[in-house]
Design an enzyme around this catalytic site. Sequence first.
Site, PDB file in Angstrom:
ATOM      1  N   SER A  63       0.852  -1.185   0.000  1.00 49.82           N
ATOM      2  CA  SER A  63       0.000   0.000   0.000  1.00 49.82           C
ATOM      3  C   SER A  63       0.890   1.237   0.000  1.00 49.82           C
ATOM      4  O   SER A  63       2.116   1.124   0.016  1.00 49.82           O
ATOM      5  CB  SER A  63      -0.887   0.012   1.243  1.00 49.82           C
ATOM      6  OG  SER A  63      -0.095   0.340   2.371  1.00 49.82           O
ATOM      7  N   LYS A  64       0.235   2.389   0.039  1.00 45.62           N
ATOM      8  CA  LYS A  64       0.990   3.652  -0.014  1.00 45.62           C
ATOM      9  C   LYS A  64       1.996   3.765   1.127  1.00 45.62           C
ATOM     10  O   LYS A  64       2.986   4.471   1.015  1.00 45.62           O
ATOM     11  CB  LYS A  64       0.014   4.829   0.038  1.00 45.62           C
ATOM     12  CG  LYS A  64      -0.742   4.989  -1.257  1.00 45.62           C
ATOM     13  CD  LYS A  64      -1.233   6.425  -1.427  1.00 45.62           C
ATOM     14  CE  LYS A  64      -2.071   6.562  -2.673  1.00 45.62           C
ATOM     15  NZ  LYS A  64      -3.505   6.433  -2.372  1.00 45.62           N
TER      16      LYS A  64
END
Length: 490
Positions: free
Chosen positions: A255-256
């Site tokens: 994810s980010k």
Amino acid sequence: MTLTLKPRVRFAPSPTGFLHVGGARTALFNWLFAKHEDGTLLLRIEDTDVERNKPELVDGILVALRWLGIEWDEGPFFQSQRIEMYRAAAERILASGAGFACYCKPVAYAGGDAAEEHDGEGDDEGKAVKAVACPCRDLMPEQRAAKEKEGVPAAIRFRTPLTGTTHFEDAVFGPRDVQNAEIEDFVLLRSSGLPTYQLSVVVDDIDMRITHVIRGADHLSNTPKQVLIYNALGAAPPIFAHVPLILGPDRTRLSKRHGATSVGSYAEEGLLPEAFRNFLALLGWSSGNDTEFMRTNELIERFTLSGVSRTNAIFDRAKLEWFNTQYLQKPPVEELLPYVEAELKRAGLWKETWATTDRAWFAHTVDLIRSRTRLLGDFSGWARAFFADDFDYDPEARAKFWKDEKLPVLMLKLTDALEALPEWSHDACDAALRGVAASEGVKAGLLINATRVAIVGRAVAPPLFETMVAIGKDRVIARLRRALRAIPVR
Ligand code: GLU
């Protein structure tokens, strides 16, 4: 005569975000599979979720796919333009008895599954949807009539068998049998008239004659529901191939938090698309031996679903950079030139003659530089001085290599010696520099390091005499004079 059916696969992004690493990997596997099998790849935009959908992101997804070199043969198709088909399919399932009208209020359904909301799309693995039969499935005709009369909006749900199992074959995870008792009466058509993901994906895969559904393992839990829909519509399910998830180095889903995940950001960072493809291909697939560096034609040649692993893949940034370095350095330099050209244009350094009369110089210079590059931006970054006269001296290089008090004299003599050279070649420059060093009683290295900083501004650059030839006599002399003004006199 045997008629062999060529595979038809699809990549089906939902435009709820940018094309990220996981989506790009799914697209790539579909593309490699289609290419390997001489099949067809379709692109389908799954944009029926009006709440989460961002139409403005569609273009970005297409741009990112094109950057990656993934070409689709058919599409893009937009699900938002095919709503009538999904409604008709839901009505058919309703009419056949495999579906029923549901009048529940969105929150009235045990387990919190709202008729309006639950569509099972995406990451619902592990959410453990409590298997429950909707009370509306057993309403008597007069009860239904009463609801209709009241004008209660109805959704259409699937009447999941209460017993038995639903079976499907997964090319990666093997045969799967799911107890029907564990599958809730899921929604096909919301009361708003919009289809759920489960319905639209199956209707389209049937209509588009998809033979293999290759997608992320996060969809594994949706598959039994989709198989039930295939059965209800009297169609044979395709072959499913769920590809493992991609995790960050800390083993949580990528994810980010792990840094950039959108494909566009890697393009901007200066990665080569082929390096990115090679890297992505190995996230959950292997060719069966230890080979890692594989040009795209080799990937196509070797790609089979049997090479896809069940084990989650780990995204390793250092590995990605390693691939990029390989692709900057190994292929014939001609292949790199368009990328370097684009990078120099982006940085405002490009000169048209490098594409025409000075093409050979340009190719040679890129070849000289590339063994020390990691990203495309290096060509306009540390290697700027090869393409432009305005460049800065790296403060550290300057402090380290311009401190000898004899330097101003040495550099002046070197400049004169170079200027007097009848021919400008590697050996002539070499001899001139060593001659000055010898006659002044200093090590050649002192002058080599100082000169490198003077002509390219950096301590680390390609071998000096080749660099001097690439930059050219007039510019080298001018740069030495400029350095003479900048070198501190002690
Ligand atoms: N639209 C779905 C997604 O973006 C993919 C559906 C599928 O491949 O079946 O996750």
